[in-house]
Design an enzyme around this catalytic site. Structure first.
Site, PDB file in Angstrom:
ATOM      1  N   ARG A 131      -4.733   5.506   3.904  1.00 20.59           N
ATOM      2  CA  ARG A 131      -3.553   4.871   3.328  1.00 20.59           C
ATOM      3  C   ARG A 131      -3.371   3.497   3.961  1.00 20.59           C
ATOM      4  NH1 ARG A 131      -3.784   7.703  -0.605  1.00 20.59           N
ATOM      5  NH2 ARG A 131      -2.207   9.188  -1.296  1.00 20.59           N
ATOM      6  N   HIS A 187      -8.289   1.293  -4.916  1.00 22.59           N
ATOM      7  CA  HIS A 187      -7.921   2.711  -4.764  1.00 22.59           C
ATOM      8  C   HIS A 187      -8.743   3.600  -5.708  1.00 22.59           C
ATOM      9  CE1 HIS A 187      -4.477   5.450  -3.239  1.00 22.59           C
ATOM     10  NE2 HIS A 187      -5.535   6.182  -3.548  1.00 22.59           N
TER      11      HIS A 187
HETATM   12  C1  GLV Z   1      -5.211   9.612  -3.654  1.00 21.94           C
HETATM   13  O1  GLV Z   1      -5.076   8.691  -2.921  1.00 21.94           O
HETATM   14  C2  GLV Z   1      -4.607  10.901  -3.460  1.00 21.94           C
HETATM   15  O2  GLV Z   1      -3.769  11.035  -2.550  1.00 21.94           O
HETATM   16  O3  GLV Z   1      -4.936  11.845  -4.200  1.00 21.94           O
END
Ligand code: GLV
Length: 310
Positions: free
Chosen positions: A225, A273
């Site tokens: 994160r 991401h």
């Molecule tokens: C992606 O980042 C998730 O938490 O599934």
């Protein structure tokens, strides 16, 4: 069992297909259109539910997340705190994450970024690289994701260590624990991988003080994160050469704002991401297993602990 599917971004159709095939008799309702009586909903299957929404379902037996990370849900001050929450752990998703890690570790280990630059200059020049066993990879977060990456990178011949807050045992992987283990772990790590969740304890963990313990010219790969990074400190470490390069897949603000310095930083490899995706075909089976468990009066697997924040 009656479930409310709460995800304002994803198409519910493939989830409806998998979940109703896997759980006979399941009553699948898409929120908000198909939920006429919130009191009749047994389980909320959610991705990024709007704050305040979950408390409007008074009889939930469980909340099942379609994301591995649940931090945004835990920030909801009205989250019903007595309802068990299950986090998504899915083998296919785990393997995708491991592929992402193998890709970037090899990219850095074998100087792929240098050869790309040299090609643009028409430069024929080879760089020696150490034997994989001489390359020390360190993984922070040794849960389902970090554990799999550790095993596969060990199999590929790298010398892998891990850092975790609770004891773990993985064949061939040295495990460093807690705050006492952090500095020795960083000092031995040439390619640092973070798969840490976003919690109060991981907020700003990668800052000028911690990054300074890495050997000069280390690499940093973050697919955990963005909140664990103090961005200005990482940029300063890249600018000074203390850190050679960073692969960043997660950010404090997503999508990354157009004026963010990461976009044009010459030592940042940026991905939006995408390290690992939730796929209904495989993740749906995991969610279905937890629905069956809850129907049988059991708790979901991979229970979120509110006090530790994931
Ligand atoms: C992606 O980042 C998730 O938490 O599934």
């Amino acid at each position: 069992m009656k479930i409310a599917f709460i995800d304002q971004k994803r198409d519910p159709a493939p989830w409806r297909e998998v979940l109703t095939a896997e759980v006979p008799g399941l009553d699948f309702r898409v929120w908000p259109d198909e939920v006429d009586d919130p009191a009749a909903i047994d389980i909320a299957v959610v991705a990024l539910p709007p704050p305040g929404l979950l408390k409007t379902f008074p009889n939930l037996k469980a909340i099942l997340s379609m994301w591995a990370g649940v931090e945004s849900m835990l920030l909801d001050p009205d989250l019903p705190r007595n309802v068990p929450i299950g986090r998504l752990v899915d083998r296919a998703m785990t393997r995708d994450m491991t592929h992402h890690m193998v890709h970037w570790v090899l990219h850095y280990h074998r100087d792929a970024y240098r050869y790309a630059e040299q090609q643009s200059q028409g430069l024929w020049k080879s760089h020696p690289y150490p034997e994989a066993a001489q390359r020390r990879v360190g993984i922070m977060g040794l849960g389902a994701l970090g554990g799999d990456a550790a095993r596969v990178l060990t199999y590929l011949g790298f010398t892998v260590a891990g850092w975790a807050t609770r004891p773990k045992s993985i064949d061939g992987v040295e495990v460093f624990l807690g705050s006492d283990g952090l500095v020795p772990f960083l000092k031995r790590t040439e390619i640092l991988i973070s798969l840490l969740p976003s919690t109060p304890a991981t907020e700003g963990l990668f800052n000028s003080a911690t990054l300074a313990h890495l050997p000069k010219g280390a690499f940093f790969i973050n697919a955990g994160r963005g909140t664990s990074v103090v961005d200005d400190d990482l940029i300063a470490a890249l600018d000074s050469g203390a850190i050679a390069r960073a692969s960043l897949d997660v950010f404090r603000t997503e999508p990354l704002p157009a004026d963010d310095p990461y976009w044009n930083h010459p030592k940042v490899d940026l991905t939006p991401h995408v390290a690992s995706h939730t796929t209904p075909r495989t993740a749906g089976r995991e969610v279905a297993e937890d629905i069956r468990r809850v129907a049988a009066g059991k708790k979901p697997r991979n229970l979120v602990k509110l006090d530790r924040g994931y």
